[in-house]
Scaffold this active site. Sequence first.
Site, short mmCIF file in Angstrom:
data_model
loop_
_atom_site.label_atom_id
_atom_site.label_comp_id
_atom_site.label_asym_id
_atom_site.label_seq_id
_atom_site.Cartn_x
_atom_site.Cartn_y
_atom_site.Cartn_z
CB SER A 8 -0.88 0.00 1.25
OG SER A 8 -1.37 1.31 1.47
CG HIS A 31 -3.88 -1.74 -1.29
ND1 HIS A 31 -4.98 -2.53 -1.56
CD2 HIS A 31 -4.22 -0.96 -0.24
CE1 HIS A 31 -5.95 -2.23 -0.69
NE2 HIS A 31 -5.51 -1.29 0.11
CG ASP A 33 -5.18 2.23 1.16
OD1 ASP A 33 -6.09 1.37 1.12
OD2 ASP A 33 -4.02 1.98 1.55
CG MET A 35 -8.56 6.65 2.86
SD MET A 35 -7.76 6.67 4.48
CE MET A 35 -6.73 5.20 4.33
CG HIS A 64 -9.15 -0.40 0.06
ND1 HIS A 64 -8.50 -0.55 1.28
CD2 HIS A 64 -10.48 -0.53 0.34
CE1 HIS A 64 -9.41 -0.74 2.23
NE2 HIS A 64 -10.61 -0.74 1.70
CG MET A 66 -11.24 2.54 2.84
SD MET A 66 -9.63 2.54 3.62
CE MET A 66 -8.61 2.73 2.16
CG MET A 135 -11.36 -3.63 5.80
SD MET A 135 -9.92 -3.09 4.85
CE MET A 135 -8.99 -2.14 6.06
CG ASP A 173 -5.85 -3.17 3.59
OD1 ASP A 173 -4.75 -2.90 4.09
OD2 ASP A 173 -6.54 -2.34 2.96
#
Length: 221
Positions: A8, A31, A33, A35, A64, A66, A135, A173
């Site tokens: 990540s 990966h 992320d 957010m 990913h 979020m 998660m 993760d």
Amino acid sequence: MTARIQPSILTADFANLQAELGRITAADAVHVDVMDNHFVPNLTFGPRMVECLQAVSPLPLDVHLMISDADRWAPGYAELGAFSVTFHAEATQDAVALARRIREIGSRASIALKPGTAVEPYLDLLPEFDQVLVMTVEPGFGGQRFMADMMPKLRTLRAAAERHGTELWLQVDGGIALDTIAIAAEAGADTFVAGSSVYGADDPDAAIMGLRAAAADAHRH
Ligand code: DX5
Ligand code: ZN
């Protein structure tokens, strides 16, 4: 079972992401992320950054999300060419419709479950997904402690995937490091996100190879 390692970039140097991608050549994917400071209490970046990463990354992008309202935003990330798009079960009105849309665009469709989200409602839907992300921390931040009490979820998923006979990737993760990866691998995970244990290491590529070897070893036993 193949052990895939996906570092990540959350703990990488955001001002030098292209160079940071060059430090994880042993990885299977990177990966990413996303957010929104709403679904989680942290803010990273959005589609424009992912587009730029996609343009320069030698590795496939494992995005990913979020973010809230995944139904509205997730297809856009597939359109950018991400190899895989993960949305949260808690952030969609219709997980199956969204997964179908993502697959139609050409990305792998992946659904994530927060620690407090039960897996049972999704077991009959597994053929609709290419991956389930369990998660092993509360989403939002890197460097948290691995939650070993999520392992029953992985075992349930692995058994259900075998029953369905689908080629489902099981991703974990959060808190994945040399001392925890075997626990997740043994419970059925085959795809491992690792943030601080890779980008916090002096030699990220060596860390990736160490993690992969540890997971492969656990799969053999
Ligand atoms: C956390 C993110 C993770 C994070 C993992 O919400 O989804 O991908 O980068 O970081 P580590 O491996 O440090 O727990
Ligand atoms: Zn993540």
